[in-house]
Structure formats: C-alpha cells, structure tokens
Design an enzyme around this catalytic site. Structure first.
Site, PDB file in Angstrom:
ATOM      1  N   SER A  94      61.807  31.346  33.428  1.00 32.78           N
ATOM      2  CA  SER A  94      62.799  30.333  33.896  1.00 32.78           C
ATOM      3  C   SER A  94      63.684  30.730  35.139  1.00 32.78           C
ATOM      4  O   SER A  94      64.232  32.058  34.675  1.00 32.78           O
ATOM      5  CB  SER A  94      63.367  29.439  32.910  1.00 32.78           C
ATOM      6  N   ARG A 115      27.056   2.378  60.546  1.00 37.33           N
ATOM      7  CA  ARG A 115      27.769   3.454  60.675  1.00 37.33           C
ATOM      8  C   ARG A 115      29.350   3.027  60.525  1.00 37.33           C
ATOM      9  O   ARG A 115      29.597   2.030  60.856  1.00 37.33           O
ATOM     10  CB  ARG A 115      27.700   4.266  62.033  1.00 37.33           C
ATOM     11  N   ASN A 117      57.671  29.103  29.424  1.00 35.33           N
ATOM     12  CA  ASN A 117      56.989  27.769  29.937  1.00 35.33           C
ATOM     13  C   ASN A 117      55.602  28.041  29.880  1.00 35.33           C
ATOM     14  O   ASN A 117      54.938  29.066  30.087  1.00 35.33           O
ATOM     15  CB  ASN A 117      57.673  27.271  30.964  1.00 35.33           C
ATOM     16  N   LYS A 137      63.487  31.125  27.828  1.00 39.24           N
ATOM     17  CA  LYS A 137      62.307  30.497  27.883  1.00 39.24           C
ATOM     18  C   LYS A 137      60.928  31.154  28.343  1.00 39.24           C
ATOM     19  O   LYS A 137      60.953  31.957  29.190  1.00 39.24           O
ATOM     20  CB  LYS A 137      62.457  29.334  29.052  1.00 39.24           C
TER      21      LYS A 137
END
Length: 458
Positions: free
Chosen positions: A279, A318, A287, A285
């Site tokens: 982080s 088409r 993550n 942290k």
C-alpha cells in the site's frame, strides 16, 4: 515521449493483460494476419487453377517482404470503414503489373478481416487455454495437499457446516477445467476462415469457389465452413461465451481468495515478494492484489460478451455497423482472458494456506457448525422436524450462554434420552461431517479434460 505500442505496455496495460497474449493481439499481429490471409487466398486460388501461379507467388512475396505503414493504413481505413481497403491498395502497389489484377481476387474486406481476427483468436486463445491448464494443475495439487484440511463452509455469507480446503480447491479445478475446455473446443470447431465475396455467393470465383475456400482454410490451419458466415455470427458468439466463461472461472478463484484473505478471517494469503500487494499509505498491508485484478477483469468481461451478443444480428447479406462493433470487444475479451488466467495460474500455486487458522475458526463456533450432524443423528429416533426443533433450541441456548453445543446437548433431557456422551462427541467431531470429500476430489481430478494424462508406468 514514446507511446506504448500495445495494451500490455503503459501505465494500466500490464495490470490486466499478459505480454504473451497481448503480442498475439497487437496491431502488428493483426497486420501480419491480414497479410497472411491475402497470401493464403492467392495461393489457394492458384492451387485451384483460378489465379496464375506466378501472380500468386508475387502476391505471397509482397505479403511477406513488402513495406506497410501500420499508422498510415489505420488512418486511411477511416474513409473505407476498415483497414483492408487501404491494405489492398498498398499491396497492389508492391506487386508486378501482371499480378495486380489477382490481388484480393474473389474476396471482400470482411473475408480478410474476419479471417485475420480468427487467426488472432486462435493464437491468443491457445495461450489462454495453456494458462487455464496450468491453473488446473496447480488447483489439483492444492486439492490433494489439503484434502483433509478442515475449514468452515460459508453460505449466504454465514458460517454453515464444515468442509475442507482441498474440496474448495477442487471446485476451482472443475470451474477452470470447464471454462478452459469450452474455449479449447471453440478454438477447434468454431475458428473458421471467411470467404464469400461481395454477398456470400463466391460469384467471382465461380463454381470452384468452395474448393478455394477449403484450400484457403487448409493453408491457414482454420476450419473450413460449409458456407460463408458473413451474417451468421454463431462462431463469434461461441468464442465470446467461452472467453466470458473462462474469465468467470478465474474470477471465482479470486473472489474466494479475496474473502478468505480478509484480516478477520486470515485463512489464506497470496504469496509473493515483499512488494506484492503493498500500500502507498499503510506499510502493514498485504493486499491480495492478484485476486483484485482478476476480479476487475471478471467485472469487465461480461460487458464485452454482451456487446458481441447484441451485435450478432446482422441484416441481410452484410451488416452496417454490427460487424464493425465486434472487432474491439473480441480482442478485448481475449486480452482480459489472457491477463486473468495468467494471474490465476500464478496465484494458486503460490497461495499461503493457514490450516491452523482454519481449524481455530471451526473450533471458535463452539460446535454450532455441527448442528446439522447432530440433527441427522437424532432424526431416526425423533423424526426430522422434531429433531430439528430440539437442536435449534440447543443452538439458541448455546449462543445466548456462550457455552459449547456439546455441553448444552449433554444437559438437554431429550438429547440425552437418545444419545450417550460418547455418541454426542463422535457426532460433533468435524471429521465425521466430511462425507464424500475424498471421492469428490478424486472425481474432479480424474474427470479433468485439461490435466495431462499420466505417463504409462508412472
């Protein structure tokens, strides 16, 4: 400042793509595929005696050795609505006079662009399938290693009954295997050449047109369709559905990991070096960033699938706009699938599994997650409804008092009149509730289509 040459470069591209897959989807790869289609068409027409062999050889040489300005072709394609028209002009300018009438002979722009996109889908799709197979193999190893690792099963966001982490990994295996297998099948059966001419009749090529189409397909290693599919987009839909499915399977793995890696649960964590999941503001942290990015791909993929399905009704011979709407989402789906499966194939074998935390979380329920087993044990004596009512009463008492369900059950006259202390203990043992876990894991591995078969004698 150098601009990124593909979506795998730059600031955001590497977060969602795979360099190997992206190389197969780049504008350079698309240009090479367009040229390969023009070259193969000329060779096929020559093989069928429609185009002079020396003209076909000159066209093949120009496609291989010619000089083509990708940016200029893109800019010039705006006036024609596709890049094939300026590419054909550039190709005509680089072949001898005798070969000029035979460039792009019998084809229309959609023939060449559809075929080129099928080449890209095949090449990129095979890499996605390979990553899916790698992820399946990693999930199989994880399932076997943790087949007896008891953990909480959670339903509707609540603690339910016990399961094992091995069975959870096996469920990842089957989803990835099914998604990867469907994509492999689509690549084998749906990725076809396109050749129909102006309105799908192969009119310029005459009665030999179908022979040219078969030779064209053989030269490129693509499926030879029974007739042109200019406005029949089932092949595109099969690819879209398969790609959406394999991304969804990867997203399921990522979602489970993301939830189990929450601080309050902490039963798994993504592996990686010290920088993984860091982080910018909170040094503590870690993550689950691979899971986050795979989930982001899983959020984006359905929109691309919807675009391709929405654009699938092509009018008459088409389409005006629907065909053009397919190009970017098809490449985008392939790109997302490549990035998602590459990350999942890396995530699964590096997963850190905390079996001690899993068992602690089971024990912290004070036996409540074993209530179903206790009900089933009493049902033959009391009947299903009465047994359920008795154990529900015990569970409520246990919740309110903070006592273990075992202690409450032992003190309940109805329970004790039918079950001994030893029987209650045996019933509340989480290992008694694992049912057919081993067989289910073995079935998942044995029935996998993507796992390599064992070598004889191994």
């Amino acid at each position: 400042m150098r601009q990124p040459s593909s979506s795998s470069e730059g600031l955001l591209g590497p977060l969602f793509s795979s360099p190997d897959v992206e190389q197969e989807l780049s504008d350079t790869a698309l240009l090479h595929a367009l040229l390969r289609a023009e070259s193969a068409l000329a060779a096929a027409a020559a093989q069928c005696g429609i185009v002079p062999s020396d003209a076909a050889e000159a066209i093949e040489n120009a496609c291989r050795d010619g000089i083509f300005d990708l940016a200029a072709l893109g800019a010039q394609g705006e006036s024609a609505g596709n890049p094939v028209v300026p590419l054909v002009r550039a190709l005509v300018a680089q072949v001898p006079e005798s070969a000029k009438p035979w460039v792009h002979y019998g084809a229309t722009s959609q023939d060449i662009l559809d075929t080129a996109l099928m080449l890209l889908a095949r090449n990129a799709g095979r890499l996605v399938v390979a990553e899916a197979a790698s992820a399946v193999g990693a999930a199989a190893a994880l399932a076997d290693a943790h087949r007896g690792a008891v953990m909480l099963g959670r339903t509707l966001g609540q603690q339910a009954v016990v399961t094992t982490f091995g069975l959870k990994a096996a469920s990842w295996l089957t989803a990835l295997d099914a998604g990867g297998s469907r994509l492999a099948s689509a690549l084998e059966n749906e990725v076809a050449v396109q050749l129909g001419g102006a309105a799908g009749t192969l009119g310029v090529l005459g009665s030999g047109g179908p022979d040219v189409a078969r030779a064209f397909a053989a030269a490129l290693g693509l499926v030879a369709p029974p007739l042109p599919w200019h406005t029949d987009r089932q092949r595109i839909l099969a690819l879209a559905a398969a790609l959406g499915g394999v991304v969804a399977a990867a997203g399921k793995v990522a979602l489970d990991v993301e939830l189990l890696a929450q601080t309050e649960i902490g039963e798994v964590a993504e592996g990686g070096d010290a920088a993984h999941g860091g982080s910018s503001a909170m040094p503590h942290k870690r993550n689950p960033i691979d899971s986050v990015l795979v989930r982001a791909a899983a959020y984006r993929a359905p929109g691309l699938v919807v675009t391709l399905f929405s654009a699938s009704q092509h009018e008459l011979e088409r389409a005006a706009g629907a065909w053009h709407a397919e190009w970017a989402p098809l490449r985008g789906l392939l790109s997302l699938a490549g990035g998602a499966l590459t990350r999942v194939a890396r995530l699964i074998p590096n997963l850190v599994v905390d079996t001690v935390r899993m068992r602690e979380d089971v024990e912290n329920t004070r036996g409540l997650v074993m209530a179903e087993q206790l009900t089933a044990r009493l049902a033959p004596m009391l009947g299903r409804t009465a047994a359920s009512d008795v154990i529900a009463r015990c569970c409520e008492h246990a919740r309110r008092s903070g006592r273990h369900l075992r202690d409450v059950a032992l003190a309940d006259d109805t329970v004790r009149s039918h079950l001994s202390a030893a029987q209650i203990d045996a019933t509340l043992d989480p290992r008694a509730a694992l049912g057919a876990v081993d067989r289910l894991i073995d079935n998942a591995v044995a029935q996998s289509a993507l796992l390599a078969p064992p070598r004889s004698g191994s």
